[in-house]
Design a protein around this motif. Structure first.
Motif, mmCIF file in Angstrom:
data_model
loop_
_atom_site.group_PDB
_atom_site.id
_atom_site.type_symbol
_atom_site.label_atom_id
_atom_site.label_comp_id
_atom_site.label_asym_id
_atom_site.label_seq_id
_atom_site.Cartn_x
_atom_site.Cartn_y
_atom_site.Cartn_z
ATOM 1 N N TYR A 1 27.490 -7.118 -52.901
ATOM 2 C CA TYR A 1 27.874 -8.054 -53.961
ATOM 3 C C TYR A 1 29.251 -7.649 -54.479
ATOM 4 N N TRP A 2 30.084 -8.631 -54.751
ATOM 5 C CA TRP A 2 31.341 -8.392 -55.458
ATOM 6 C C TRP A 2 31.079 -8.546 -56.949
ATOM 7 N N MET A 3 31.503 -7.577 -57.745
ATOM 8 C CA MET A 3 31.328 -7.652 -59.194
ATOM 9 C C MET A 3 32.692 -7.829 -59.849
ATOM 10 N N PHE A 4 32.813 -8.857 -60.680
ATOM 11 C CA PHE A 4 34.080 -9.205 -61.307
ATOM 12 C C PHE A 4 34.003 -9.051 -62.825
ATOM 13 N N ASP A 5 35.077 -8.530 -63.397
ATOM 14 C CA ASP A 5 35.324 -8.592 -64.841
ATOM 15 C C ASP A 5 36.500 -9.534 -65.043
ATOM 16 N N VAL A 6 36.293 -10.566 -65.856
ATOM 17 C CA VAL A 6 37.286 -11.634 -65.976
ATOM 18 C C VAL A 6 37.724 -11.787 -67.430
ATOM 19 N N ILE A 7 39.035 -11.836 -67.637
ATOM 20 C CA ILE A 7 39.618 -12.174 -68.935
ATOM 21 C C ILE A 7 40.270 -13.540 -68.788
ATOM 22 N N ALA A 8 39.999 -14.439 -69.734
ATOM 23 C CA ALA A 8 40.490 -15.808 -69.616
ATOM 24 C C ALA A 8 41.061 -16.298 -70.935
ATOM 25 N N ASP A 9 42.031 -17.191 -70.828
ATOM 26 C CA ASP A 9 42.530 -17.928 -71.984
ATOM 27 C C ASP A 9 41.683 -19.183 -72.144
ATOM 28 N N VAL A 10 41.225 -19.406 -73.365
ATOM 29 C CA VAL A 10 40.377 -20.560 -73.657
ATOM 30 C C VAL A 10 41.105 -21.478 -74.628
ATOM 31 N N MET A 11 41.201 -22.742 -74.257
ATOM 32 C CA MET A 11 41.764 -23.754 -75.147
ATOM 33 C C MET A 11 40.638 -24.690 -75.580
ATOM 34 N N ASP B 1 30.423 -10.615 -45.263
ATOM 35 C CA ASP B 1 31.237 -11.554 -44.496
ATOM 36 C C ASP B 1 31.946 -12.549 -45.409
ATOM 37 N N ILE B 2 31.848 -12.340 -46.722
ATOM 38 C CA ILE B 2 32.633 -13.090 -47.708
ATOM 39 C C ILE B 2 33.550 -12.085 -48.389
ATOM 40 N N ASP B 3 34.863 -12.243 -48.234
ATOM 41 C CA ASP B 3 35.776 -11.264 -48.811
ATOM 42 C C ASP B 3 35.977 -11.529 -50.306
ATOM 43 N N PHE B 4 36.686 -10.619 -50.959
ATOM 44 C CA PHE B 4 36.803 -10.692 -52.414
ATOM 45 C C PHE B 4 37.607 -11.910 -52.864
ATOM 46 N N GLU B 5 38.562 -12.384 -52.041
ATOM 47 C CA GLU B 5 39.349 -13.542 -52.454
ATOM 48 C C GLU B 5 38.483 -14.793 -52.529
ATOM 49 N N LYS B 6 37.655 -15.004 -51.502
ATOM 50 C CA LYS B 6 36.759 -16.163 -51.520
ATOM 51 C C LYS B 6 35.719 -16.018 -52.626
ATOM 52 N N ALA B 7 35.200 -14.799 -52.807
ATOM 53 C CA ALA B 7 34.211 -14.580 -53.863
ATOM 54 C C ALA B 7 34.805 -14.817 -55.242
ATOM 55 N N SER B 8 36.112 -14.554 -55.398
ATOM 56 C CA SER B 8 36.748 -14.741 -56.700
ATOM 57 C C SER B 8 36.758 -16.211 -57.113
ATOM 58 N N LEU B 9 36.802 -17.116 -56.139
ATOM 59 C CA LEU B 9 36.743 -18.540 -56.462
ATOM 60 C C LEU B 9 35.398 -18.880 -57.102
ATOM 61 N N ASP B 10 34.319 -18.340 -56.522
ATOM 62 C CA ASP B 10 32.987 -18.560 -57.102
ATOM 63 C C ASP B 10 32.878 -17.892 -58.467
ATOM 64 N N ALA B 11 33.483 -16.702 -58.603
ATOM 65 C CA ALA B 11 33.423 -15.989 -59.881
ATOM 66 C C ALA B 11 34.112 -16.785 -60.979
ATOM 67 N N ARG B 12 35.268 -17.349 -60.687
ATOM 68 C CA ARG B 12 35.982 -18.117 -61.701
ATOM 69 C C ARG B 12 35.209 -19.374 -62.089
ATOM 70 N N ASP C 1 38.757 -14.790 -74.074
ATOM 71 C CA ASP C 1 37.354 -14.439 -73.951
ATOM 72 C C ASP C 1 37.186 -13.663 -72.649
ATOM 73 N N ALA C 2 36.064 -13.007 -72.491
ATOM 74 C CA ALA C 2 35.851 -12.193 -71.294
ATOM 75 C C ALA C 2 34.409 -12.309 -70.828
ATOM 76 N N GLU C 3 34.224 -12.227 -69.529
ATOM 77 C CA GLU C 3 32.909 -12.121 -68.901
ATOM 78 C C GLU C 3 32.934 -10.882 -68.023
ATOM 79 N N LEU C 4 31.998 -9.982 -68.253
ATOM 80 C CA LEU C 4 31.972 -8.716 -67.525
ATOM 81 C C LEU C 4 30.747 -8.650 -66.614
ATOM 82 N N GLY C 5 30.927 -8.014 -65.467
ATOM 83 C CA GLY C 5 29.802 -7.783 -64.564
ATOM 84 C C GLY C 5 29.274 -9.030 -63.891
ATOM 85 N N VAL C 6 30.162 -9.960 -63.525
ATOM 86 C CA VAL C 6 29.743 -11.186 -62.832
ATOM 87 C C VAL C 6 29.520 -10.849 -61.360
ATOM 88 N N LEU C 7 28.281 -11.022 -60.885
ATOM 89 C CA LEU C 7 27.924 -10.652 -59.517
ATOM 90 C C LEU C 7 27.962 -11.877 -58.605
#
Length: 315
Positions: free
Chosen positions: A148-158, A232-243, A186-192
């Motif tokens: 699993y790829w685990m993402f921590d994301v910081i985002a600007d919210v309007m 077989d899913i790299d981190f770049e493709k997984a990042s699209l799902d994470a976002r 805002d932030a979301e941490l530990g997105v699997l």
């Protein structure tokens, strides 16, 4: 629109964006308006990537394409995901990113089997059995570490809040909208996000949460008992799902907090930065062979015991 919150339109001839509501105009940004590209959300590893040494041989399924490492103990040459015997040993690869951490099994094989048997007694399964002979004739189970790829994301919210006006008789009418605009982080941490296409990621997402606070640092000897499936899913493709996951969660959260009968809330999320790590998570994988010959996969969360059943397919 940063002034009134309305939708912006782009004039390709002039290269400018404009708001038809308040007259705001500005040069168009380099990215498409309203989209989130990988250029917006910069990806960073939490640790320096290290090549994953997986040994000289791996096991490859010619039927579904799944690949896994070979543990110290001998494995049955049957694919745990599709039940195929078209499994061969293949030369090891050296292009994989080494996992950053691993969560050990807390659920035993016996406990996982009991959970699956209980799941098969469910109402839906009993009803299905009235029409098909889906009783289990044979079953095989193996414990595996799935990537699993685990993402921590910081985002600007309007956030834009439009307040409606209401007449005394209770009927809504089109009044000049009153806007309240705010911008914050805002932030979301530990997105699997599952790093495999087999088993189906939609099925994996029903396995429930994993307590990543119990993660330990990856060491090769930890795979001595249970094999690890190769991603077989790299981190770049997984990042699209994470976002997509993060954007949906934030829109829901900030819409529900401020919405009411008299307001309309619009929330736009722009990913600002993302850090990621690669984890190996414990999953019991059972191949269930029904009396009519159909095969289905059952998965059990090796940490929490949550169980999901896949759909039966022809062998």
């Amino acid at each position: 629109c940063p002034v009134c919150g309305g939708a912006l339109t782009i004039d390709e001839a002039t290269g400018r964006v404009s708001c038809k509501f308040c007259g705001y105009s500005a040069p168009a940004p380099s990215q498409d308006v309203g989209t989130e590209s990988l250029g917006i959300a910069m990806l960073e590893r939490k640790a320096q990537p290290v090549r994953w040494i997986i040994g000289d041989r791996i096991i490859h399924c010619n039927n579904c394409g799944a690949e896994r490492t070979i543990p110290a103990r001998q494995l049955s040459m049957v694919c745990p995901f599709c039940g195929s015997t078209h499994v061969i040993e293949s030369a090891g690869k050296d292009t994989f990113t080494r996992p950053d951490g691993l969560i050990s099994f807390s659920v035993s094989e016996q406990e996982a089997g009991a959970v699956i048997r209980e799941k098969l007694k469910g109402t839906t399964e009993r009803i299905a059995g009235m029409f098909d002979d889906n009783r289990i004739a044979n079953a095989r189970m193996i414990g595996m570490y799935l990537p699993y790829w685990m993402f921590d994301v910081i985002a600007d919210v309007m956030q834009t809040i439009r307040r409606k006006e209401r007449r005394d008789d209770g009927w809504n009418y089109q009044a000049p909208p009153i806007y309240s605009n705010s911008k914050f982080q805002d932030a979301e941490l530990g997105v699997l996000i599952p790093g495999v296409t087999v088993p189906n990621p939609l099925l994996l997402r029903k396995l429930g949460e994993f307590d990543t606070g119990r993660m330990i640092a990856y060491e090769p000897e930890l795979l001595a008992r249970y094999p690890a499936q190769l991603y077989d899913i790299d981190f770049e493709k997984a990042s699209l799902d994470a976002r997509e996951v993060v954007s949906k969660r934030m829109r829901t959260r900030h819409t529900e907090q401020n919405s009411s009968q008299d307001t309309e809330v619009t929330v736009t999320v722009f990913s600002k930065s993302m850090t990621f790590t690669l984890l190996l998570l414990p999953v019991w994988v059972a191949t269930l062979i029904e009396r009519d010959g159909d095969i289905r996969t059952a998965l059990v969360n090796g940490q929490s015991g949550e169980c999901v059943l896949g759909k039966a397919v022809k062998a």
